[in-house]
Write a protein that holds these residues in place. Structure first.
Motif, mmCIF file in Angstrom:
data_model
loop_
_atom_site.group_PDB
_atom_site.id
_atom_site.type_symbol
_atom_site.label_atom_id
_atom_site.label_comp_id
_atom_site.label_asym_id
_atom_site.label_seq_id
_atom_site.Cartn_x
_atom_site.Cartn_y
_atom_site.Cartn_z
ATOM 1 N N LEU A 149 0.336 21.608 -22.844
ATOM 2 C CA LEU A 149 0.499 21.720 -21.994
ATOM 3 C C LEU A 149 -0.605 22.595 -20.333
ATOM 4 O O LEU A 149 -0.687 22.699 -20.017
ATOM 5 C CB LEU A 149 1.692 21.858 -21.248
ATOM 6 C CG LEU A 149 3.090 20.427 -21.772
ATOM 7 C CD1 LEU A 149 3.767 21.406 -20.906
ATOM 8 C CD2 LEU A 149 2.060 19.413 -20.890
ATOM 9 N N ALA A 150 -0.722 23.875 -21.707
ATOM 10 C CA ALA A 150 -1.504 24.992 -20.734
ATOM 11 C C ALA A 150 -2.607 24.498 -20.096
ATOM 12 O O ALA A 150 -3.173 24.725 -18.941
ATOM 13 C CB ALA A 150 -2.100 25.518 -22.378
ATOM 14 N N ARG A 151 -3.611 23.629 -20.309
ATOM 15 C CA ARG A 151 -4.632 23.063 -19.331
ATOM 16 C C ARG A 151 -4.373 22.711 -17.805
ATOM 17 O O ARG A 151 -5.466 22.455 -17.547
ATOM 18 C CB ARG A 151 -5.782 22.436 -20.688
ATOM 19 C CG ARG A 151 -5.299 21.041 -21.230
ATOM 20 C CD ARG A 151 -6.249 20.424 -21.949
ATOM 21 N NE ARG A 151 -5.838 18.960 -22.297
ATOM 22 C CZ ARG A 151 -6.425 17.804 -21.479
ATOM 23 N NH1 ARG A 151 -6.972 17.327 -20.837
ATOM 24 N NH2 ARG A 151 -5.851 16.627 -22.226
ATOM 25 N N PHE A 152 -3.994 21.743 -18.131
ATOM 26 C CA PHE A 152 -2.744 21.119 -16.762
ATOM 27 C C PHE A 152 -2.253 22.416 -15.611
ATOM 28 O O PHE A 152 -2.602 21.663 -15.172
ATOM 29 C CB PHE A 152 -2.054 19.975 -17.182
ATOM 30 C CG PHE A 152 -2.641 18.940 -18.324
ATOM 31 C CD1 PHE A 152 -3.186 18.216 -17.667
ATOM 32 C CD2 PHE A 152 -2.058 18.793 -19.120
ATOM 33 C CE1 PHE A 152 -3.774 17.352 -18.094
ATOM 34 C CE2 PHE A 152 -2.815 18.048 -20.088
ATOM 35 C CZ PHE A 152 -3.218 17.145 -19.433
ATOM 36 N N TYR A 153 -2.207 23.745 -16.318
ATOM 37 C CA TYR A 153 -1.180 24.237 -15.480
ATOM 38 C C TYR A 153 -2.246 25.365 -15.083
ATOM 39 O O TYR A 153 -1.885 26.495 -15.326
ATOM 40 C CB TYR A 153 -0.041 25.144 -16.305
ATOM 41 C CG TYR A 153 1.142 23.617 -15.987
ATOM 42 C CD1 TYR A 153 0.962 22.831 -16.114
ATOM 43 C CD2 TYR A 153 2.355 23.823 -17.504
ATOM 44 C CE1 TYR A 153 2.107 21.828 -16.614
ATOM 45 C CE2 TYR A 153 3.087 23.918 -17.693
ATOM 46 C CZ TYR A 153 3.375 22.253 -17.605
ATOM 47 O OH TYR A 153 4.022 21.446 -17.810
ATOM 48 N N VAL A 154 -3.195 24.867 -13.924
ATOM 49 C CA VAL A 154 -4.440 26.026 -13.440
ATOM 50 C C VAL A 154 -4.539 25.142 -12.573
ATOM 51 O O VAL A 154 -4.303 23.946 -11.859
ATOM 52 C CB VAL A 154 -5.425 24.825 -14.493
ATOM 53 C CG1 VAL A 154 -6.546 26.342 -14.355
ATOM 54 C CG2 VAL A 154 -4.904 26.172 -15.955
ATOM 55 N N ILE A 155 -4.426 25.878 -11.586
ATOM 56 C CA ILE A 155 -5.229 25.519 -10.207
ATOM 57 C C ILE A 155 -7.236 26.245 -10.515
ATOM 58 O O ILE A 155 -6.819 27.208 -10.737
ATOM 59 C CB ILE A 155 -4.378 26.515 -8.729
ATOM 60 C CG1 ILE A 155 -3.623 26.314 -9.095
ATOM 61 C CG2 ILE A 155 -5.505 26.329 -7.613
ATOM 62 C CD1 ILE A 155 -3.116 24.817 -8.725
ATOM 63 N N LYS A 156 -7.905 25.074 -10.251
ATOM 64 C CA LYS A 156 -9.136 24.986 -10.960
ATOM 65 C C LYS A 156 -9.498 26.080 -9.018
ATOM 66 O O LYS A 156 -8.722 25.913 -8.228
ATOM 67 C CB LYS A 156 -9.808 23.977 -10.562
ATOM 68 C CG LYS A 156 -9.498 22.613 -12.062
ATOM 69 C CD LYS A 156 -9.384 23.515 -13.264
ATOM 70 C CE LYS A 156 -9.360 22.436 -14.529
ATOM 71 N NZ LYS A 156 -9.902 22.610 -15.849
ATOM 72 N N GLY A 157 -10.527 26.768 -9.932
ATOM 73 C CA GLY A 157 -11.574 27.644 -9.040
ATOM 74 C C GLY A 157 -11.927 26.771 -7.835
ATOM 75 O O GLY A 157 -12.282 25.829 -8.042
ATOM 76 N N GLY A 158 -11.851 27.369 -6.759
ATOM 77 C CA GLY A 158 -12.333 26.662 -4.733
ATOM 78 C C GLY A 158 -11.094 26.021 -4.861
ATOM 79 O O GLY A 158 -10.863 24.950 -3.507
#
Length: 254
Positions: A103-112
């Motif tokens: 799940l780690a790759r989904f729990y991210v606020i992308k840059g910008g």
């Protein structure tokens, strides 16, 4: 007259300049997160495997939004379970742990970006046929984000493998179809091509009362007619009419 207008402009300019000086610049360097709510009931959600009997797991998506400055780099976000003390869901049994590597790759606020859709993976367990389990999800503070406004800080998810009352089955639905019951709900599913679940009620516009009342009245009349036919057949063979588990008679019209 000209002097009078000049004085008004001068005073107005001073007031504007004064207000401009008094407005503080936003300087909070701490970024925060909230869940996105579209309606006042959006803190609540439910999922039942009864609608998808072939599945052993499924994914529910929630949206989180940032408060504060936008960052150029990706920022990790974290979720956590907060016990309710009322049939709490068990990690690894009713849902996939939030710290699962997948799940780690989904729990991210992308840059910008200022928001992200985050998954919650629910798991089918035999215990879900006997009881509903509660999963209260909150933002977990880390070095990048802290929880934002308290009233938008959580989602309370009900997980089951049986029919449960949709969180958006409102008093408006009671008015159109009568008091909710799981037997009534199953009858509605069996006699239509609709699930009458949260997703379908949302599409109908139940929360904001934009639903087509004529369409809903059509279904209420049809369900009552079919129910009358069912009860008549029951009576012919000496069986009782359709009732809820508590003995309440199922009705679609008062």
């Amino acid at each position: 007259m000209r002097n009078y207008l000049y004085m008004i402009c001068l005073i107005g300019g001073c007031v504007l300049a004064s207000c401009e000086k008094e407005l503080p610049l936003y300087g909070d360097s701490q970024s925060r997160l909230n869940f996105e709510y579209m309606t006042r009931n959006d803190s609540l959600a439910s999922y039942s495997f009864v609608y998808n009997k072939q599945l052993t797991s499924d994914t529910i998506w929630f949206t989180v939004k940032t408060i504060g400055f936008v960052a150029a780099e990706d920022r990790k976000i974290e979720l956590m379970q907060v016990p309710t003390g009322n049939n709490d869901a068990v990690a690894g049994k009713h849902y996939l742990r939030f710290d699962d590597a997948g799940l780690a790759r989904f729990y991210v606020i992308k840059g910008g970006a200022t928001k992200a859709r985050v998954p919650v993976v629910v798991l089918k367990d035999p215990s879900l046929t006997q009881a509903d389990y509660k999963l209260r999800i909150e933002i977990k503070d880390n070095h990048l984000f802290k929880s934002g406004y308290k009233e938008f800080s959580y989602k309370l998810l009900t997980i089951s493998d049986r029919l449960v009352k949709p969180t958006n089955w409102t008093s408006f639905m009671d008015y159109m179809f009568g008091t909710y019951g799981t037997v009534k709900h199953q009858f509605m599913i069996d006699n239509s091509d609709k699930k009458w679940d949260e997703e379908y009620l949302h599409k109908l516009g139940i929360e904001d009362y934009s639903a087509d009342q004529g369409f809903l009245q059509y279904w209420a009349n049809k369900f009552q007619r079919l129910l009358n036919e069912f009860n008549a057949k029951q009576q012919e063979v000496g069986l009782p009419p359709l009732t809820e588990a508590n003995g309440a008679l199922v009705q679609f019209q008062k």
